[in-house]
Design an enzyme around this catalytic site. Structure first.
Site, PDB file in Angstrom:
ATOM      1  N   TYR A  38     -19.589   3.710   7.037  1.00  0.00           N
ATOM      2  CA  TYR A  38     -19.402   2.279   7.338  1.00  0.00           C
ATOM      3  C   TYR A  38     -20.666   1.451   7.153  1.00  0.00           C
ATOM      4  CZ  TYR A  38     -14.636   3.097   8.707  1.00  0.00           C
ATOM      5  OH  TYR A  38     -13.302   3.410   8.671  1.00  0.00           O
ATOM      6  N   VAL A  64      -4.476  -3.802   3.013  1.00  0.00           N
ATOM      7  CA  VAL A  64      -3.364  -3.314   2.188  1.00  0.00           C
ATOM      8  C   VAL A  64      -2.443  -2.392   2.990  1.00  0.00           C
ATOM      9  CG1 VAL A  64      -2.777  -2.052   0.064  1.00  0.00           C
ATOM     10  CG2 VAL A  64      -4.850  -3.450   0.137  1.00  0.00           C
ATOM     11  N   ASP A 110       5.232  -7.349  -4.613  1.00  0.00           N
ATOM     12  CA  ASP A 110       6.659  -7.698  -4.687  1.00  0.00           C
ATOM     13  C   ASP A 110       6.887  -8.758  -5.769  1.00  0.00           C
ATOM     14  OD1 ASP A 110       7.531  -6.433  -1.845  1.00  0.00           O
ATOM     15  OD2 ASP A 110       5.627  -7.454  -1.679  1.00  0.00           O
ATOM     16  N   ARG A 139       8.764 -10.477 -11.144  1.00  0.00           N
ATOM     17  CA  ARG A 139       8.510 -10.977 -12.502  1.00  0.00           C
ATOM     18  C   ARG A 139       8.908  -9.928 -13.546  1.00  0.00           C
ATOM     19  NH1 ARG A 139       2.461 -12.805 -12.585  1.00  0.00           N
ATOM     20  NH2 ARG A 139       3.004 -13.372 -14.720  1.00  0.00           N
ATOM     21  N   HIS A 181       6.049  -8.857   3.633  1.00  0.00           N
ATOM     22  CA  HIS A 181       6.073  -7.715   2.712  1.00  0.00           C
ATOM     23  C   HIS A 181       7.028  -6.701   3.351  1.00  0.00           C
ATOM     24  CE1 HIS A 181       4.946  -4.524   0.019  1.00  0.00           C
ATOM     25  NE2 HIS A 181       4.521  -3.775   1.011  1.00  0.00           N
TER      26      HIS A 181
HETATM   27  P1  6V0 Z   1      -2.428   8.380   1.937  1.00  0.00           P
HETATM   28  O1  6V0 Z   1      -2.402   8.980   0.573  1.00  0.00           O
HETATM   29  O2  6V0 Z   1      -1.928   9.159   3.090  1.00  0.00           O
HETATM   30  O3  6V0 Z   1      -3.917   7.912   2.216  1.00  0.00           O
HETATM   31  C1  6V0 Z   1      -4.348   7.397   3.434  1.00  0.00           C
HETATM   32  C2  6V0 Z   1      -5.820   7.734   3.553  1.00  0.00           C
HETATM   33  O4  6V0 Z   1      -6.312   7.089   4.729  1.00  0.00           O
HETATM   34  C3  6V0 Z   1      -6.103   9.233   3.684  1.00  0.00           C
HETATM   35  O5  6V0 Z   1      -7.035   9.638   2.710  1.00  0.00           O
HETATM   36  C4  6V0 Z   1      -6.643   9.365   5.106  1.00  0.00           C
HETATM   37  O6  6V0 Z   1      -7.623  10.385   5.225  1.00  0.00           O
HETATM   38  C5  6V0 Z   1      -7.247   7.980   5.322  1.00  0.00           C
HETATM   39  N1  6V0 Z   1      -7.417   7.628   6.724  1.00  0.00           N
HETATM   40  C6  6V0 Z   1      -6.552   7.808   7.749  1.00  0.00           C
HETATM   41  N2  6V0 Z   1      -7.091   7.361   8.895  1.00  0.00           N
HETATM   42  C7  6V0 Z   1      -8.319   6.862   8.578  1.00  0.00           C
HETATM   43  C8  6V0 Z   1      -9.360   6.259   9.337  1.00  0.00           C
HETATM   44  N3  6V0 Z   1      -9.243   6.054  10.636  1.00  0.00           N
HETATM   45  N4  6V0 Z   1     -10.475   5.891   8.691  1.00  0.00           N
HETATM   46  C9  6V0 Z   1     -10.613   6.088   7.363  1.00  0.00           C
HETATM   47  N5  6V0 Z   1      -9.662   6.653   6.600  1.00  0.00           N
HETATM   48  C10 6V0 Z   1      -8.533   7.036   7.199  1.00  0.00           C
HETATM   49  O7  6V0 Z   1      -1.591   7.001   1.956  1.00  0.00           O
HETATM   50  P2  6V0 Z   1      -1.415   5.996   0.738  1.00  0.00           P
HETATM   51  O8  6V0 Z   1      -2.702   5.841   0.030  1.00  0.00           O
HETATM   52  O9  6V0 Z   1      -0.188   6.334  -0.020  1.00  0.00           O
HETATM   53  O10 6V0 Z   1      -1.075   4.633   1.528  1.00  0.00           O
HETATM   54  C11 6V0 Z   1      -2.084   3.984   2.287  1.00  0.00           C
HETATM   55  C12 6V0 Z   1      -1.508   2.758   2.967  1.00  0.00           C
HETATM   56  O11 6V0 Z   1      -1.147   1.781   2.007  1.00  0.00           O
HETATM   57  C13 6V0 Z   1      -0.230   3.044   3.785  1.00  0.00           C
HETATM   58  O12 6V0 Z   1      -0.287   2.320   4.985  1.00  0.00           O
HETATM   59  C14 6V0 Z   1       0.859   2.514   2.881  1.00  0.00           C
HETATM   60  O13 6V0 Z   1       2.019   2.168   3.615  1.00  0.00           O
HETATM   61  C15 6V0 Z   1       0.158   1.307   2.296  1.00  0.00           C
HETATM   62  N6  6V0 Z   1       0.755   0.753   1.088  1.00  0.00           N
HETATM   63  C16 6V0 Z   1       0.781  -0.589   1.010  1.00  0.00           C
HETATM   64  C17 6V0 Z   1       1.355  -1.224  -0.072  1.00  0.00           C
HETATM   65  C18 6V0 Z   1       1.397  -2.727  -0.099  1.00  0.00           C
HETATM   66  O14 6V0 Z   1       2.020  -3.353  -0.978  1.00  0.00           O
HETATM   67  N7  6V0 Z   1       0.761  -3.401   0.857  1.00  0.00           N
HETATM   68  C19 6V0 Z   1       1.871  -0.478  -1.143  1.00  0.00           C
HETATM   69  C20 6V0 Z   1       1.795   0.882  -1.089  1.00  0.00           C
HETATM   70  C21 6V0 Z   1       1.250   1.600   0.046  1.00  0.00           C
END
Ligand code: 6V0
Length: 326
Positions: free
Chosen positions: A81, A134, A164, A169, A191
C-alpha cells in the site's frame, strides 16, 4: 522474496522521466486483465500490482514484464500500500465472489468489510489522484469508499455501467450491422438488474435510434436487447467461469480518459447529489471524465418513463445501502 525485491528495484531504475503512475489493488481475473490491457496500451510509466496474495501479484507483474519488449518500456511491479503514494489512479478490483448459497446481500456485506480495510490502507499513503472502484456490488462500494475517504465525489469513480453500455452498443451494432463506433448510447442507473437504457438518447451516426431503424426497415426487439445486456455477465460466467476482458478494457478506457484528460463522456459511477432530484446514492449517469476525475455530470433529457426507471434504480440501490451502511 528476493526476486520480488529485485523486480521492484530494477523497475525503479529502468524508466526515465515522469509519466503516469497507477496502482491496481486485487490481481485476480479482473485486476490482472486490466493491468495487461494497460500495458498493451502503453498507458503508464509505472504500474504497481497489490494483492493479499503477494505471490499472485508478483507472478502477474513478472508475466507482464516479459511482454514489454513488444509494447514499450514501463515499470510494472508488485508492491504494497505504500506504493499508492503519488498514484494518478488507484483501481480497486479486489473482492470475494459469490459462493454457492450466498445471497447478493451476503456478498455485499462481505465485500463492504474487505473494502473498508483496503480503503483505510490506501488512505495511509494517498497523496493525489482518482480512486476507481470496480469490485461488486460496485454502486454500493463506490458510495462507501467515497464516504470513508472523505474525498470529493468527483475523485471516487465506479466503473458503473461503462461495461453494460459497451455491451449495449455491441448488441445494437450487431443487430444493425454497423461499426460499434457509430453507435452511441448509454445504460444508466445500477450496475445490476434495475439498470436501464436511455433509448431517447441512443444514436446511430447522429440519427436517433428509432428513426434509423424505421428508415432502414429494421425490426428490433428492445426488451430483448436490454435483457441480453443484463444477462451478459451471467452468460459469460456460465460458459467460462468469470468475466474479465470486457471489464478490463472498460477500466483501460476510463484510466485513459483520466490520465490523458480526454474528457470522454461515459456513464460513470459516482455519488449523486442533485441530478434528477436524486440524492445520497452512487449510480451511473453520463459524465465528462477528465484529468480532474468527474468534470461534470450531464443531466440529459429523459422521457417520463426513463426518469421513472432511473428513480426506481436509485431506490433499489438505496435498499441495499441501508442494509450495509455502518
Ligand atoms: P478474483 O479472480 O477472485 O480476484 C480477486 C482478487 O482480490 C484475488 O486475487 C484476491 O487475492 C484479492 N483480494 C481479496 N481480498 C483482498 C484484500 N483484502 N486486499 C487485496 N486483495 C484482495 O475475482 P475477479 O477478478 O473475477 O473479480 C474481482 C471483482 O470485480 C469482483 O468483485 C467482481 O464481482 C468484480 N467485477 C466487476 C465488474 C464490473 O463491471 N464492475 C465486472 C466483472 C467483475
Amino acid at each position: 522474496v528476493v526476486l520480488y525485491l529485485q523486480l521492484r528495484k530494477n523497475g525503479g531504475i529502468i524508466v526515465a522521466g515522469k509519466g503516469f503512475k497507477v496502482a491496481i489493488i486485487g490481481c485476480g481475473f479482473v485486476g490482472a486483465s486490466a493491468a495487461f490491457a494497460m500495458s498493451i496500451n502503453n498507458l503508464v510509466s509505472e504500474m504497481v500490482l497489490i494483492d493479499v496474495n503477494k505471490e499472485k501479484a508478483y507472478g502477474e507483474a513478472l508475466d507482464i514484464n516479459h511482454g514489454l519488449s513488444f509494447v514499450g518500456q514501463m515499470n510494472v511491479y508488485s508492491g504494497d500500500y505504500s506504493d499508492c503514494k503519488d498514484c494518478d489512479v488507484i483501481v480497486i478490483t479486489a473482492g470475494a465472489n459469490r459462493k454457492p448459497g450466498e445471497t447478493r446481500l451476503d456478498l455485499a456485506k462481505k465485500n463492504v468489510s474487505i473494502m473498508k480495510d483496503i480503503t483505510a490502507n490506501i488512505m495511509k499513503y494517498y497523496t493525489k489522484g482518482v480512486i476507481l472502484v470496480v469490485s461488486n456490488p460496485v454502486d454500493i462500494l463506490t458510495y462507501m469508499v467515497q464516504k470513508w475517504t472523505g474525498l470529493p465525489a468527483s475523485k471516487v469513480l465506479g466503473s458503473g455501467t461503462v461495461l453494460d453500455s459497451s455491451r449495449f452498443r455491441n448488441q445494437i451494432a450487431n443487430i444493425l450491422s454497423v461499426d460499434v463506433k457509430n453507435v452511441h448510447g448509454y445504460i444508466i442507473g445500477e450496475h445490476g438488474d434495475s439498470q436501464l437504457p436511455i433509448w431517447s438518447a441512443t444514436h446511430i451516426a447522429g440519427t436517433k435510434f428509432d428513426d434509423y431503424v424505421a428508415k432502414n426497415n429494421i425490426v428490433v426487439d428492445k426488451e430483448q436487447i436490454l435483457n441480453d445486456v443484463k444477462t451478459a455477465g451471467a452468460v459469460i460466467i456460465k460458459n467460462k467461469g468469470a468475466t474479465y476482458y470486457g471489464i478490463a478494457l472498460s477500466i483501460n478506457r476510463i484510466c485513459e480518459s483520466l490520465l490523458k484528460n480526454y474528457k470522454t463522456i461515459m456513464p460513470i459511477g459516482t455519488v449523486i447529489n442533485g441530478p434528477y432530484g436524486i440524492n445520497d446514492v452512487a449510480l451511473s449517469l453520463p459524465a465528462i471524465v477528465s484529468g480532474n476525475g468527474i468534470e461534470k455530470i450531464l443531466e440529459i433529457d429523459l422521457t417520463d418513463e426513463e426518469l421513472k426507471g432511473l428513480l426506481h434504480s436509485a431506490d433499489q440501490i438505496k435498499l441495499v445501502l441501508n442494509e450495509v451502511k455502518d
